[in-house]
Design an enzyme around this catalytic site. Structure first.
Site, PDB file in Angstrom:
ATOM      1  N   SER A   1       0.745  -6.431   2.778  1.00  0.00           N
ATOM      2  CA  SER A   1      -0.030  -7.183   1.812  1.00  0.00           C
ATOM      3  C   SER A   1      -0.325  -6.317   0.606  1.00  0.00           C
ATOM      4  O   SER A   1      -0.389  -5.087   0.713  1.00  0.00           O
ATOM      5  CB  SER A   1      -1.341  -7.662   2.438  1.00  0.00           C
ATOM      6  OG  SER A   1      -2.281  -6.625   2.347  1.00  0.00           O
ATOM      7  N   LYS A   2      -0.535  -6.997  -0.517  1.00  0.00           N
ATOM      8  CA  LYS A   2      -0.735  -6.251  -1.756  1.00  0.00           C
ATOM      9  C   LYS A   2      -2.011  -5.430  -1.761  1.00  0.00           C
ATOM     10  O   LYS A   2      -2.188  -4.568  -2.602  1.00  0.00           O
ATOM     11  CB  LYS A   2      -0.691  -7.209  -2.952  1.00  0.00           C
ATOM     12  CG  LYS A   2      -1.817  -8.206  -2.977  1.00  0.00           C
ATOM     13  CD  LYS A   2      -1.679  -9.144  -4.151  1.00  0.00           C
ATOM     14  CE  LYS A   2      -2.786 -10.182  -4.064  1.00  0.00           C
ATOM     15  NZ  LYS A   2      -2.553 -11.354  -4.872  1.00  0.00           N
ATOM     16  N   ARG A   3      -2.900  -5.727  -0.820  1.00  0.00           N
ATOM     17  CA  ARG A   3      -4.127  -4.933  -0.727  1.00  0.00           C
ATOM     18  C   ARG A   3      -3.834  -3.529  -0.211  1.00  0.00           C
ATOM     19  O   ARG A   3      -4.655  -2.637  -0.312  1.00  0.00           O
ATOM     20  CB  ARG A   3      -5.132  -5.595   0.230  1.00  0.00           C
ATOM     21  CG  ARG A   3      -5.407  -7.020  -0.078  1.00  0.00           C
ATOM     22  CD  ARG A   3      -6.731  -7.195  -0.835  1.00  0.00           C
ATOM     23  NE  ARG A   3      -6.922  -8.569  -1.201  1.00  0.00           N
ATOM     24  CZ  ARG A   3      -6.662  -9.061  -2.413  1.00  0.00           C
ATOM     25  NH1 ARG A   3      -6.200  -8.288  -3.375  1.00  0.00           N
ATOM     26  NH2 ARG A   3      -6.861 -10.336  -2.683  1.00  0.00           N
ATOM     27  N   ARG A   4      -2.673  -3.369   0.435  1.00  0.00           N
ATOM     28  CA  ARG A   4      -2.369  -2.079   1.043  1.00  0.00           C
ATOM     29  C   ARG A   4      -1.185  -1.398   0.370  1.00  0.00           C
ATOM     30  O   ARG A   4      -1.184  -0.201   0.166  1.00  0.00           O
ATOM     31  CB  ARG A   4      -2.039  -2.285   2.533  1.00  0.00           C
ATOM     32  CG  ARG A   4      -3.086  -3.055   3.307  1.00  0.00           C
ATOM     33  CD  ARG A   4      -4.237  -2.161   3.669  1.00  0.00           C
ATOM     34  NE  ARG A   4      -3.749  -1.051   4.468  1.00  0.00           N
ATOM     35  CZ  ARG A   4      -3.488  -1.147   5.760  1.00  0.00           C
ATOM     36  NH1 ARG A   4      -3.716  -2.258   6.392  1.00  0.00           N
ATOM     37  NH2 ARG A   4      -3.028  -0.119   6.417  1.00  0.00           N
TER      38      ARG A   4
END
Ligand code: GLU
Length: 495
Positions: free
Chosen positions: A252-255
């Site tokens: 995910s783009k959060r990571r």
């Protein structure tokens, strides 16, 4: 029957690596079997779909040299290839199901559905539509529809029995119909939902094999039922494993950077990224993990996909990218790549106005704006944390900066400024205490060219990666904290 496969992305954000991975496997399958690859734009989510996202998708996939045979930009015999241009087709098909008693008009208002959900939550029941309109006589429903009463069309799900999905990699997967909702097929604005549109289009476009991500497995029983209700033969289904972070969680783009634009902007080569995606849940075609598309396609066998998961490892991609640069490119070719990338009149021309006032000699240009050309920048806690503030606080402020920037749609200098100001207001911090840490995060230096312009030029994806790096320097924030903060951010109030 010749093979026809498709990619069907929704243009709702930056072009996702997962889209390229699915496109690559579809392309290989089509080429291997002498078939055709169709590019269909699934833009039925009117609120989130944007033409500029479609453009960047096309651009990103072409950069990876993933080419299709039919699509909105190249045409073909089964167009239009944009779902928003096919509305009458979905409306006719929805009607056909209603007339056959396979679907029904539902007049429940959003207020009623909200109240229903609240009540279901209160009683700890599973959430779902209570089939209130399912048994309305058709003539009555027809009259209300003709009088202009807002309505949707819902699929009449069987109350018992099972759907069986035959997945080429996973075998038979069974689903109880009784657990499935009466799915909305056509929304009150006349737009179809994904489920109706995907089935109608896959059928009308002659798709023989659906090869898509495993996140769609649970939608399959609805699709299979629709095929049955229309009297059509479903395509053969294959669900590929998702891309994972190195710790095994869903990428995910959060990571990790998930946007293809990030990789391009950070200076990766399209060939290397495409090669790397070919290693996702799939063995290399020979001894070497570095291989060209031709060789890979020649030996491609969908049955060799492993379900173990496909970890996307940035270090490995970096290693592969370095090998391409050193082994496959002459100095002249590297020069060509550099020019195409950022050393061109267009990009330099955007930087000069930002730098001119800050230069005594031409020699000041590059050192002062090197961060525009860097894959990543280094920043220290000292530079990131304003006086009298704590690291943890700044990490949280940077998290809200990320959300603010994600809300800057369409992306522009002014949208960046406007949304960053909201961060200051949210925390009740003077704007320079928000911009100070951002200078350090984005540029790796405390001062530099104007911040809003610089962020606008760097683009959301590269900026996001740098902010995430800076948050890590500050020790990161826990999932729990992030969730609490997100709720407050959405409510627009910190307390
Ligand atoms: N529009 C869906 C997506 O965004 C397509 C899913 C499918 O391939 O059926 O991925």
């Amino acid at each position: 029957m010749s093979v026809r496969v498709r990619i069907a992305p929704s243009p709702t954000g930056s072009p996702h690596l997962g889209t390229a991975y699915i496109a690559l496997f579809n392309l290989a399958f089509a080429r291997r079997h002498g078939g055709r690859l169709v590019f269909r734009v699934e833009d039925t989510d009117q609120a989130r779909s944007r033409p500029e996202h479609e453009q960047s998708l096309i651009h990103a996939l072409r950069w990876l040299e993933l080419n299709w045979d039919e699509g909105p930009d190249v045409g073909g015999p089964h167009g239009p290839y944009r779902q928003s241009e096919r509305l009458p087709l979905y409306q006719q098909h929805a009607r056909r199901l209603v007339e056959a008693g396979r679907a029904y008009y539902c007049f429940c208002t959003p207020q009623r559905l909200d109240a229903l959900r609240t009540e279901q939550r209160r009683l700890k029941l599973s959430l779902g539509y209570d089939r209130h309109c399912r048994d309305l006589p058709l003539d009555q429903a027809e009259r209300r529809r003709q009088q202009g009463e807002p309505h949707v069309v819902r699929l009449r799900m069987p109350l018992e029995g099972k759907a069986v999905l035959q997945d080429t990699l996973r075998g038979a997967i069974e689903f109880e119909y009784g657990l499935l909702d009466d799915q909305v097929l056509l929304k009150s604005d006349g737009f179809p939902t994904y489920h109706l549109a995907v089935v109608v289009d896959d059928h009308l476009m002659g798709i023989t094999h659906v090869i898509r991500g495993e996140e769609w497995i649970n939608s399959s029983p609805k699709h299979l039922l629709l095929y049955e209700r229309f009297g059509w033969t479903p395509p053969i289904h294959t669900h590929l494993p998702l891309l994972l972070n190195p710790d095994g969680s869903k990428m995910s783009k959060r990571r990790n950077p998930t946007s293809i634009d990030y990789y391009r902007r950070a200076g990766y080569l399209g060939v290397a990224l495409r090669n790397y995606l070919g290693l996702m849940s799939y063995p290399p075609p020979g001894e070497d993990e570095k291989f060209g598309l031709e060789k890979w396609v020649e030996a491609f066998d969908l049955g060799k996909v492993s379900l173990g998961g496909s970890v996307f490892d940035l270090d490995k991609l970096l290693w592969l990218n370095g090998r391409y640069l050193r082994e496959d490119f002459t100095a002249e070719a590297v020069l060509g790549e550099l020019k195409n990338w950022l050393f061109n009149d267009e990009h330099l021309g955007q930087l000069v106005p930002l730098m001119q006032e800050r230069m005594e000699t031409l020699g000041d240009f590059l050192p002062k704006c090197a961060f525009f050309f860097a894959r990543k920048v280094e920043c220290s806690t000292e530079d990131l944390v304003p006086r009298k503030r704590e690291s943890q606080e700044v990490a949280q402020v940077l998290q809200t900066v990320l959300w603010a920037l994600e809300g800057a749609v369409p992306w522009s200098r002014d949208a960046v400024e406007g949304n960053l100001r909201k961060v200051g207001e949210f925390w009740d911090w003077p704007i320079r205490e928000v911009t100070g840490p951002l200078f350090a995060a984005v540029m790796g230096q405390r001062v530099g060219p104007p911040l809003f312009e610089s962020i606008a030029l760097l683009g959301l994806d590269l900026t996001r990666a740098r902010i995430l790096d800076a948050m890590n320097v500050l020790g990161g924030i826990s999932k729990k904290k992030a969730a609490e903060l997100e709720e407050k951010w959405k409510a627009g109030k910190q307390k």
